[in-house]
Design a protein around this motif. Structure first.
Motif, PDB file in Angstrom:
ATOM      1  N   GLY A 132       0.803  -1.220   0.000  1.00  0.00           N
ATOM      2  CA  GLY A 132       0.000   0.000   0.000  1.00  0.00           C
ATOM      3  C   GLY A 132       0.833   1.266   0.000  1.00  0.00           C
ATOM      4  N   SER A 133       2.162   1.123  -0.105  1.00  0.00           N
ATOM      5  CA  SER A 133       3.084   2.268  -0.067  1.00  0.00           C
ATOM      6  C   SER A 133       2.745   3.243   1.058  1.00  0.00           C
ATOM      7  CB  SER A 133       3.080   3.011  -1.409  1.00  0.00           C
ATOM      8  OG  SER A 133       3.424   2.128  -2.455  1.00  0.00           O
ATOM      9  N   GLU A 134       2.554   2.694   2.259  1.00  0.00           N
ATOM     10  CA  GLU A 134       2.245   3.532   3.422  1.00  0.00           C
ATOM     11  C   GLU A 134       3.548   3.967   4.085  1.00  0.00           C
ATOM     12  OE1 GLU A 134      -1.464   1.757   5.658  1.00  0.00           O
ATOM     13  OE2 GLU A 134      -0.238   0.145   4.839  1.00  0.00           O
ATOM     14  N   ASP A 135       3.646   5.269   4.396  1.00  0.00           N
ATOM     15  CA  ASP A 135       4.880   5.819   4.977  1.00  0.00           C
ATOM     16  C   ASP A 135       5.270   5.155   6.292  1.00  0.00           C
ATOM     17  OD1 ASP A 135       5.219   7.546   2.915  1.00  0.00           O
ATOM     18  OD2 ASP A 135       4.212   9.235   3.912  1.00  0.00           O
ATOM     19  N   GLN A 136       4.261   4.899   7.132  1.00  0.00           N
ATOM     20  CA  GLN A 136       4.564   4.432   8.488  1.00  0.00           C
ATOM     21  C   GLN A 136       4.818   2.927   8.540  1.00  0.00           C
ATOM     22  OE1 GLN A 136       1.618   4.752   7.282  1.00  0.00           O
ATOM     23  NE2 GLN A 136       0.179   3.325   8.216  1.00  0.00           N
ATOM     24  N   GLY A 138       6.467  -0.852   7.499  1.00  0.00           N
ATOM     25  CA  GLY A 138       7.654  -1.514   6.991  1.00  0.00           C
ATOM     26  C   GLY A 138       7.373  -2.162   5.650  1.00  0.00           C
ATOM     27  N   GLY A 139       8.437  -2.552   4.963  1.00  0.00           N
ATOM     28  CA  GLY A 139       8.260  -3.225   3.686  1.00  0.00           C
ATOM     29  C   GLY A 139       8.932  -2.453   2.573  1.00  0.00           C
ATOM     30  N   ILE A 140       9.368  -3.181   1.565  1.00  0.00           N
ATOM     31  CA  ILE A 140      10.001  -2.577   0.398  1.00  0.00           C
ATOM     32  C   ILE A 140       8.884  -2.174  -0.572  1.00  0.00           C
ATOM     33  CG2 ILE A 140      10.287  -4.840  -0.767  1.00  0.00           C
ATOM     34  CD1 ILE A 140      13.151  -2.405  -0.864  1.00  0.00           C
ATOM     35  N   PRO A 141       9.040  -1.068  -1.288  1.00  0.00           N
ATOM     36  CA  PRO A 141       8.018  -0.725  -2.285  1.00  0.00           C
ATOM     37  C   PRO A 141       7.897  -1.824  -3.340  1.00  0.00           C
ATOM     38  CG  PRO A 141       9.534   1.117  -1.945  1.00  0.00           C
ATOM     39  CD  PRO A 141      10.105  -0.060  -1.218  1.00  0.00           C
ATOM     40  N   PRO A 142       6.690  -2.041  -3.869  1.00  0.00           N
ATOM     41  CA  PRO A 142       6.487  -3.115  -4.850  1.00  0.00           C
ATOM     42  C   PRO A 142       7.490  -3.082  -5.996  1.00  0.00           C
ATOM     43  CG  PRO A 142       4.373  -2.162  -4.239  1.00  0.00           C
ATOM     44  CD  PRO A 142       5.421  -1.347  -3.537  1.00  0.00           C
ATOM     45  N   GLN A 143       7.749  -1.890  -6.524  1.00  0.00           N
ATOM     46  CA  GLN A 143       8.619  -1.797  -7.712  1.00  0.00           C
ATOM     47  C   GLN A 143      10.079  -2.112  -7.396  1.00  0.00           C
ATOM     48  OE1 GLN A 143       6.823   0.563  -6.368  1.00  0.00           O
ATOM     49  NE2 GLN A 143       7.965   2.470  -6.085  1.00  0.00           N
ATOM     50  N   LYS A 144      10.443  -2.186  -6.107  1.00  0.00           N
ATOM     51  CA  LYS A 144      11.829  -2.508  -5.759  1.00  0.00           C
ATOM     52  C   LYS A 144      11.980  -3.928  -5.222  1.00  0.00           C
ATOM     53  CE  LYS A 144      14.032   1.800  -5.195  1.00  0.00           C
ATOM     54  NZ  LYS A 144      14.887   2.674  -4.426  1.00  0.00           N
ATOM     55  N   THR A 164       3.066  -9.549   3.194  1.00  0.00           N
ATOM     56  CA  THR A 164       2.492  -8.201   3.210  1.00  0.00           C
ATOM     57  C   THR A 164       1.452  -8.044   4.305  1.00  0.00           C
ATOM     58  OG1 THR A 164       1.516  -6.411   1.888  1.00  0.00           O
ATOM     59  CG2 THR A 164       0.565  -8.588   1.572  1.00  0.00           C
ATOM     60  N   ILE A 165       1.315  -6.811   4.767  1.00  0.00           N
ATOM     61  CA  ILE A 165       0.220  -6.397   5.647  1.00  0.00           C
ATOM     62  C   ILE A 165      -0.508  -5.276   4.899  1.00  0.00           C
ATOM     63  CG2 ILE A 165      -0.408  -5.513   7.923  1.00  0.00           C
ATOM     64  CD1 ILE A 165       2.550  -6.192   8.785  1.00  0.00           C
ATOM     65  N   PRO A 166      -1.684  -5.559   4.331  1.00  0.00           N
ATOM     66  CA  PRO A 166      -2.369  -4.528   3.548  1.00  0.00           C
ATOM     67  C   PRO A 166      -2.800  -3.356   4.423  1.00  0.00           C
ATOM     68  CG  PRO A 166      -3.446  -6.676   3.309  1.00  0.00           C
ATOM     69  CD  PRO A 166      -2.456  -6.796   4.417  1.00  0.00           C
ATOM     70  N   PRO A 167      -3.011  -2.188   3.820  1.00  0.00           N
ATOM     71  CA  PRO A 167      -3.522  -1.039   4.584  1.00  0.00           C
ATOM     72  C   PRO A 167      -4.842  -1.401   5.252  1.00  0.00           C
ATOM     73  CG  PRO A 167      -2.892  -0.379   2.357  1.00  0.00           C
ATOM     74  CD  PRO A 167      -2.803  -1.866   2.397  1.00  0.00           C
ATOM     75  N   ALA A 168      -5.019  -0.953   6.495  1.00  0.00           N
ATOM     76  CA  ALA A 168      -6.204  -1.321   7.267  1.00  0.00           C
ATOM     77  C   ALA A 168      -7.489  -0.784   6.648  1.00  0.00           C
ATOM     78  CB  ALA A 168      -6.064  -0.811   8.703  1.00  0.00           C
ATOM     79  N   ASP A 169      -7.386   0.316   5.924  1.00  0.00           N
ATOM     80  CA  ASP A 169      -8.599   0.983   5.433  1.00  0.00           C
ATOM     81  C   ASP A 169      -8.909   0.686   3.961  1.00  0.00           C
ATOM     82  OD1 ASP A 169      -6.446   2.284   4.363  1.00  0.00           O
ATOM     83  OD2 ASP A 169      -7.139   4.308   4.838  1.00  0.00           O
ATOM     84  N   GLN A 170      -8.287  -0.348   3.412  1.00  0.00           N
ATOM     85  CA  GLN A 170      -8.554  -0.677   2.007  1.00  0.00           C
ATOM     86  C   GLN A 170      -8.955  -2.138   1.863  1.00  0.00           C
ATOM     87  OE1 GLN A 170      -5.320   0.378  -0.631  1.00  0.00           O
ATOM     88  NE2 GLN A 170      -4.960   2.303   0.457  1.00  0.00           N
ATOM     89  N   HIS A 171      -9.628  -2.446   0.768  1.00  0.00           N
ATOM     90  CA  HIS A 171      -9.927  -3.848   0.498  1.00  0.00           C
ATOM     91  C   HIS A 171      -8.604  -4.578   0.258  1.00  0.00           C
ATOM     92  CE1 HIS A 171     -11.649  -7.492  -1.139  1.00  0.00           C
ATOM     93  NE2 HIS A 171     -12.810  -7.084  -0.679  1.00  0.00           N
ATOM     94  N   PRO A 172      -8.411  -5.719   0.900  1.00  0.00           N
ATOM     95  CA  PRO A 172      -7.110  -6.387   0.799  1.00  0.00           C
ATOM     96  C   PRO A 172      -6.847  -7.069  -0.544  1.00  0.00           C
ATOM     97  CG  PRO A 172      -8.608  -7.684   2.143  1.00  0.00           C
ATOM     98  CD  PRO A 172      -9.321  -6.403   1.841  1.00  0.00           C
ATOM     99  N   ALA A 173      -7.914  -7.359  -1.306  1.00  0.00           N
ATOM    100  CA  ALA A 173      -7.731  -8.196  -2.506  1.00  0.00           C
ATOM    101  C   ALA A 173      -6.654  -7.679  -3.476  1.00  0.00           C
ATOM    102  CB  ALA A 173      -9.067  -8.396  -3.215  1.00  0.00           C
ATOM    103  N   PRO A 174      -6.673  -6.396  -3.841  1.00  0.00           N
ATOM    104  CA  PRO A 174      -5.637  -5.928  -4.775  1.00  0.00           C
ATOM    105  C   PRO A 174      -4.219  -6.087  -4.212  1.00  0.00           C
ATOM    106  CG  PRO A 174      -7.370  -4.266  -4.514  1.00  0.00           C
ATOM    107  CD  PRO A 174      -7.649  -5.336  -3.515  1.00  0.00           C
ATOM    108  N   HIS A 175      -4.099  -5.987  -2.888  1.00  0.00           N
ATOM    109  CA  HIS A 175      -2.779  -6.131  -2.251  1.00  0.00           C
ATOM    110  C   HIS A 175      -2.300  -7.579  -2.313  1.00  0.00           C
ATOM    111  CE1 HIS A 175      -2.833  -1.963  -0.922  1.00  0.00           C
ATOM    112  NE2 HIS A 175      -4.141  -2.162  -0.773  1.00  0.00           N
ATOM    113  N   PHE A 176      -3.226  -8.492  -2.070  1.00  0.00           N
ATOM    114  CA  PHE A 176      -2.870  -9.911  -2.147  1.00  0.00           C
ATOM    115  C   PHE A 176      -2.537 -10.308  -3.588  1.00  0.00           C
ATOM    116  CE2 PHE A 176      -5.806 -10.750   1.759  1.00  0.00           C
ATOM    117  CZ  PHE A 176      -4.819 -10.266   2.592  1.00  0.00           C
ATOM    118  N   SER A 177      -3.313  -9.774  -4.536  1.00  0.00           N
ATOM    119  CA  SER A 177      -3.040 -10.087  -5.944  1.00  0.00           C
ATOM    120  C   SER A 177      -1.684  -9.549  -6.375  1.00  0.00           C
ATOM    121  CB  SER A 177      -4.117  -9.481  -6.846  1.00  0.00           C
ATOM    122  OG  SER A 177      -5.359 -10.041  -6.547  1.00  0.00           O
TER     123      SER A 177
END
Ligand SMILES: *Cc1c(COP(=O)(O)O)cnc(C)c1O
Length: 225
Positions: A132-136, A138-144, A164-177
């Motif tokens: 989810g490219s969240e500032d706070q 952890g995790g590497i950006p997808p493109q890296k 991955t830990i998807p953003p709490a306020d979004q549907h997780p499906a796109p993150h899992f995909s």
């Protein structure tokens, strides 16, 4: 109380098996990691006694206080670090954990490789992706991600998959995909995704390891997530 914990565990295990079959997957194609942060050793012991051996902890310090005696009694135990890892805790983390799921930067990977060699150990790793490219978070950006995976492999880290830990306020499906397609691109088989709120979706989207806390243990005190 202890019976109901094991009952809950068995129920969820059954439900997960059914969800896997419904998704056209084999019942043993996705493991359950129990996220046991803030759970005391007495509670954890019941699950070990019931035959569950895969656990995850978030804090190195807390885990060091809790797990060494359990490890001695339950040799089948597999312990994953699922929380962020600071470089000054690398040696301690490698002395305890079998798998580090939060590798998210080259500097950390280098420290792990060095310390692994120093302790004559060969551990396993997941690269954590900040889908989810969240500032706070952890995790590497997808493109890296692919670059970091290759970097880890080149310095001798055995990378099993992505987490991955998807953003709490979004549907997780796109993150899992997204995690799934990144893993494909990197040639990695393991996908650590799906928590208490979203594990049925994670199963449909190819998770090979769910990380469950509250679903099994009940709510944690509000102190940290
Ligand atoms: C706490 C935690 C979990 C479990 O979360 P629940 O919502 O309680 O299932 C999973 N993954 C990570 C990284 C965690 O910190």
């Amino acid at each position: 109380m202890q019976n109901s914990l094991i009952d809950t565990y068995r129920q969820i295990q059954q439900e997960i098996h059914s969800l896997l079959i419904q998704a056209g997957r084999s019942a043993d194609s996705c493991e359950i990691l129990l996220a046991s942060k803030q759970q005391p050793a007495e509670i954890i012991k019941n699950l070990l006694e019931a035959g569950h051996h895969l656990f995850g902890e978030n804090y190195v310090q807390e885990a060091l206080g809790k797990w060494p005696p359990l490890r001695a009694s339950y040799p089948k135990l597999r312990l994953h670090l699922i929380g962020p890892l600071q470089t000054n805790k690398v040696a301690a983390a490698l002395s305890l954990f079998d798998v580090i799921e939060s590798v998210d930067r080259p500097k950390l990977a280098e420290m792990l490789a060095k310390e692994q060699q120093k302790q004559s150990l060969q551990k396993e790793y997941f690269v954590q992706v900040n889908t989810g490219s969240e500032d706070q978070k952890g995790g590497i950006p997808p493109q890296k991600t692919q670059e970091l995976v290759v970097f880890c492999q080149n310095i001798g880290l055995k990378v099993k998959g992505l987490m991955t830990i998807p953003p709490a306020d979004q549907h997780p499906a796109p993150h899992f995909s997204l995690l799934y397609s990144l893993a494909q691109r990197c040639g990695l088989k393991e996908l650590s995704m799906g928590m208490s709120q979203d594990y049925p979706i994670a199963i449909r989207l190819g998770s090979t390891q769910l990380r469950l806390g509250t679903k099994i243990f009940g709510p944690r005190p509000p102190k940290n997530n």
